[in-house]
Design a protein around this motif. Structure first.
Motif, short mmCIF file in Angstrom:
data_model
loop_
_atom_site.label_atom_id
_atom_site.label_comp_id
_atom_site.label_asym_id
_atom_site.label_seq_id
_atom_site.Cartn_x
_atom_site.Cartn_y
_atom_site.Cartn_z
N PRO A 140 -23.41 17.96 30.90
CA PRO A 140 -22.99 16.85 30.05
C PRO A 140 -24.19 16.22 29.34
CG PRO A 140 -22.22 16.56 32.32
CD PRO A 140 -23.12 17.73 32.32
N ASP A 141 -23.97 15.71 28.16
CA ASP A 141 -24.95 15.00 27.33
C ASP A 141 -26.11 15.87 26.84
OD1 ASP A 141 -23.41 12.75 27.67
OD2 ASP A 141 -24.53 12.10 29.43
N ASP B 16 -22.65 19.92 24.25
CA ASP B 16 -22.49 18.51 23.90
C ASP B 16 -23.38 18.13 22.73
OD1 ASP B 16 -20.57 18.03 25.67
OD2 ASP B 16 -21.67 16.62 26.94
N ARG C 43 -18.30 16.04 26.69
CA ARG C 43 -17.50 15.88 27.90
C ARG C 43 -18.16 16.60 29.06
NH1 ARG C 43 -11.95 18.35 26.19
NH2 ARG C 43 -11.40 17.62 28.28
N ASN C 44 -17.68 16.33 30.25
CA ASN C 44 -18.22 16.97 31.43
C ASN C 44 -17.47 18.29 31.64
OD1 ASN C 44 -19.29 17.67 33.83
ND2 ASN C 44 -18.71 15.82 34.93
N TRP C 45 -17.99 19.34 30.99
CA TRP C 45 -17.25 20.60 30.91
C TRP C 45 -16.89 21.18 32.27
CZ3 TRP C 45 -15.49 21.89 26.26
CH2 TRP C 45 -16.12 21.30 25.15
#
Lengths: 292, 269
Positions: A129-130, A135, A146-148
Motif C-alpha cells: 500500500p502507498d 498505488d 488500496r491495500n491490495w
C-alpha cells in the motif's frame, strides 16, 4: 534356457530395486500412512491418540474455513489455468514465426527460471500500500490506492496475476515443442487451399495441439494445487483465509497447530483430488485426443 | 489491412515481452539505486552497489549458495544413478511384476513429494535426517519423471547394438555404461538441466526439513530475509533476490539454447 530367463528376471529386479525402494519409502508408504493417521485423534499428554474413524473428516466438512480453502483452490485454478494456457499458446505462435524470436522467447521464459520466492519478493513491491508501484501508478492518475493484499476482494486476483506471469512461459515450451514437431507441408497445403490464418489455426493447428493442451492442462491444474511458496511471502493465507490454499492449510495444521491427524485428513482430500485428475487424464487421453 | 495485422501482432508480441520483463527490470532498478531514491524513478538517480554489499553482510548468502549447490548436486548425482539403472531395467528386461511396478512408479508423476510433506517429515524424524542435506534430497532421488524419460530414450535405441555388445563379452552394467548411456546423453542432459533448475528453486520441503543456517538453501534463506515482518528495506530485498536468482539465471543466459532445447525435449516425452 530357463536359467537364462531367471537370470534376466533377477537382473531386471536388481536394476529397478534401488529406485523403487526410494519411491516406495517416500511416495507409496506415506500415502498409506496418511490414510491411517487421518483416522486417529490428536493425542495429548492426558489422552493419547486413539481411533476415531471418520471424525477428522466430519470436523472439516462442518468447518466453513475448509470449504473456503477448497473454494479458493478452485478459484485459483480457474483463474490461472485458462489464461496462462491461452497466453502460452499465443506466445509459442509468436516466438515461432517472428523475427527476434530468441529475445522474445527469453523474455517470456525468464520468469520460469526464477524461484517462486524471488518472484513473490519482487511482486510484493507492486502490491504494497502507498509506496508500492501499483498505488503510485494510480496516484499519478489521481486515483486512490488500496491495500491490495490485505483486502479479501483483491488478494486472489493479485496472486493469480503473479502466478500467470510465472507460469505462462513454462507452458509455452510445451506448445513450442509440439509446433516444432509439425510438418511445414501442413501449413503450405492449408494456404494452397485458400485457408486464412485464423481458419488454419482453428481448423488445423488447434485440433492437432489437443494432446499437448491436455498435457499442459493437467500439469497446470497440478501446479495450482502444489504451488504455495508465494503465500509464505505475500499473504500467509490471509486476510482471514481469503487467500489460503489447500497445501498451505495442510502446512499450517501440521507445522503451526501441530494437529497431525487433521493435516493427514486434509492430505487425503488433496490426494483424492490428484487421483481424480490422473484418472481423467488417462480416460481423456485414450478417448478424444488421439489424432496421431 | 493484410499487412497491418502482422505489424500489429508484432507490436503486441514485443509489448508482452516488455510487460513480462518489467518486474525483473524494476527489481534491477531498485537494487542499484539508493533507498531514498528508489520510489522516485528519476532517471538521473545515482547508481550504487551499496545494497548488494549490505544485503550480503546481513545474511550468510555465501553459505546459502553453497548449501543449495551441495543439495542440487547431491540430488542430481543420485537421480542420474538411480533413474538410469531403473530405466534400463524397465526398458530391456522382462521380469514378473514389471508392468505393475512401472505403473506404481508413474504414480509419483502426480503425487509429487510436496503433497506428502507431513508423513515424509515424520519419516525423516525417525531416520534422524531432519536438518541434513540428505533429508532435503532423499524424497526426490528416485524421480519418476527421470525414469520415464530415460526409459523412453533407451527403448528407442536399436536392440542390435545391445546384442552386439553382449556378444563382445560386455556384462549387463557394461552394456548400460558403454552403449546406452553414451547414446542417451541428450536425454540425460535434458533431465539434468530440468532437475537442477527445479531443485535450485524448490522451497516448501527444504523449509520444513531444515532449521539451521548451516543447512538451509538459498530459497529458504531468502524467504526469511525478505519476509515482511523482518522489516528489511525494498532495495535490500531486491539486491538479495537478484543475488539468489543470479547463478541459475547466468547459467540459463549462457546456455540458453541448451536449456530451451532440453526443456523442449523433456516436454515432448
Amino acid at each position: 534356457m530357463s536359467k537364462r530367463v531367471t537370470k534376466q528376471a533377477l537382473t531386471g529386479w536388481l536394476l529397478v530395486l534401488p529406485a523403487v525402494t526410494v519411491l516406495a519409502a517416500f511416495t507409496h508408504f506415506p500415502i498409506v500412512r496418511t490414510m491411517v493417521e487421518s483416522l486417529y485423534s490428536k493425542g495429548n499428554p492426558v489422552r493419547p491418540s486413539h481411533f476415531i474413524g471418520l471424525d477428522n473428516y466430519a470436523n472439516f466438512a462442518a468447518d466453513p474455513v475448509f470449504w473456503k480453502v477448497l473454494g479458493n483452490n478452485a478459484i485459483f485454478a480457474l483463474g490461472t489455468v485458462p489464461v496462462s494456457m491461452a497466453l502460452a499458446l499465443v506466445m509459442a505462435l509468436w516466438v515461432q514465426s517472428r523475427s527476434g524470436k530468441a529475445v522474445l522467447r527469453l523474455a517470456y521464459f525468464l520468469p520460469t527460471m526464477l524461484p517462486m520466492i524471488a518472484a513473490a519478493n519482487i511482486w510484493l513491491f507492486f502490491y504494497t500500500p502507498d509506496i508500492g508501484l501499483l498505488d503510485q501508478l494510480l496516484g499519478t492518475f489521481g486515483l486512490p490506492g488500496r491495500n491490495w493484499l490485505g483486502d479479501p476482494a483483491t488478494v486472489m486476483p493479485c496472486l493469480m496475476a503473479m502466478t500467470i506471469w510465472k507460469e505462462a512461459g513454462f507452458f509455452m515450451i510445451f506448445y513450442l515443442a509440439a509446433l516444432q514437431g509439425m510438418s511445414p507441408e501442413l501449413r503450405e497445403a492449408a494456404l494452397l487451399e485458400g485457408c486464412g490464418r485464423f481458419t488454419y489455426f482453428r481448423r488445423v493447428l488447434f485440433p492437432l495441439l489437443m494432446p499437448t493442451s491436455l498435457f499442459v492442462l493437467v500439469n497446470a491444474v497440478l501446479n495450482a494445487f502444489k504451488l504455495v511458496d508465494h503465500l509464505f511471502i505475500l499473504t500467509k493465507g490471509g486476510p482471514s483465509n481469503a487467500s489460503n490454499l489447500l497445501l498451505y492449510y495442510i502446512y499450517e495444521h501440521a507445522f503451526a497447530f501441530y494437529d497431525l491427524p487433521a493435516a493427514a485428513a486434509l492430505t487425503v482430500v488433496l490426494l483424492l483430488g490428484l487421483a481424480i485428475l490422473a484418472i481423467s487424464q488417462f480416460v481423456f487421453l485414450d478417448k478424444r485426443v488421439h489424432y496421431r | 489491412m493484410k499487412a497491418a495485422l502482422p505489424a500489429l501482432e508484432s507490436a503486441a508480441a514485443w509489448l508482452l515481452a516488455l510487460l513480462w520483463l518489467s518486474p525483473l527490470l524494476f527489481a534491477l532498478w531498485a537494487a542499484f539505486h539508493p533507498a531514498a531514491l528508489v520510489a522516485s524513478f528519476r532517471l538521473d538517480a545515482p547508481l550504487t552497489l551499496e545494497n548488494f554489499v549490505q544485503a550480503w553482510s546481513m545474511a550468510p548468502f555465501a553459505r546459502y549458495i553453497f548449501n543449495t549447490f551441495v543439495l542440487v548436486t547431491t540430488i542430481l548425482a543420485a537421480q542420474m544413478v538411480l533413474c538410469t539403472l531403473a530405466a534400463f531395467g524397465f526398458a530391456r528386461y522382462a521380469f514378473p511384476g514389471r508392468d505393475t511396478l512401472f505403473l506404481l512408479v508413474l504414480v509419483q508423476l502426480m503425487i509429487v513429494p510436496e503433497v506428502l510433506i507431513v508423513e515424509n517429515y515424520h519419516t525423516m524424524a525417525q531416520l534422524g535426517l531432519v536438518d541434513t542435506v540428505l533429508g532435503m534430497g532423499l524424497p526426490y532421488m528416485a524421480s519418476a519423471f527421470g525414469i520415464f524419460l530415460l526409459r523412453q530414450s533407451f527403448k528407442s535405441l536399436p536392440k542390435e547394438l545391445d546384442d552386439a555388445a553382449r556378444i563382445e563379452g560386455c556384462s549387463d552394467l557394461g552394456v548400460l555404461w558403454r552403449v546406452y548411456v553414451p547414446l542417451a546423453k541428450p536425454t540425460l542432459t535434458a533431465f539434468g538441466l530440468v532437475s537442477v533448475s527445479h531443485h535450485w528453486n524448490n522451497f516448501l520441503w527444504p523449509l520444513i526439513v531444515t532449521n539451521s543456517e548451516s543447512v538451509r538453501p538459498l530459497t529458504v534463506g531468502l524467504a526469511i530475509f525478505g519476509a515482511p515482518e523482518s522489516g528489511v528495506s525494498w532495495p535490500l530485498i531486491s539486491a538479495a533476490t537478484l543475488m539468489s536468482a543470479l547463478p541459475l539465471l547466468a547459467a540459463f543466459l549462457l546456455f540458453q539454447r541448451q536449456f530451451v532445447q532440453s526443456f523442449l525435449q523433456a516436454g515432448i516425452k
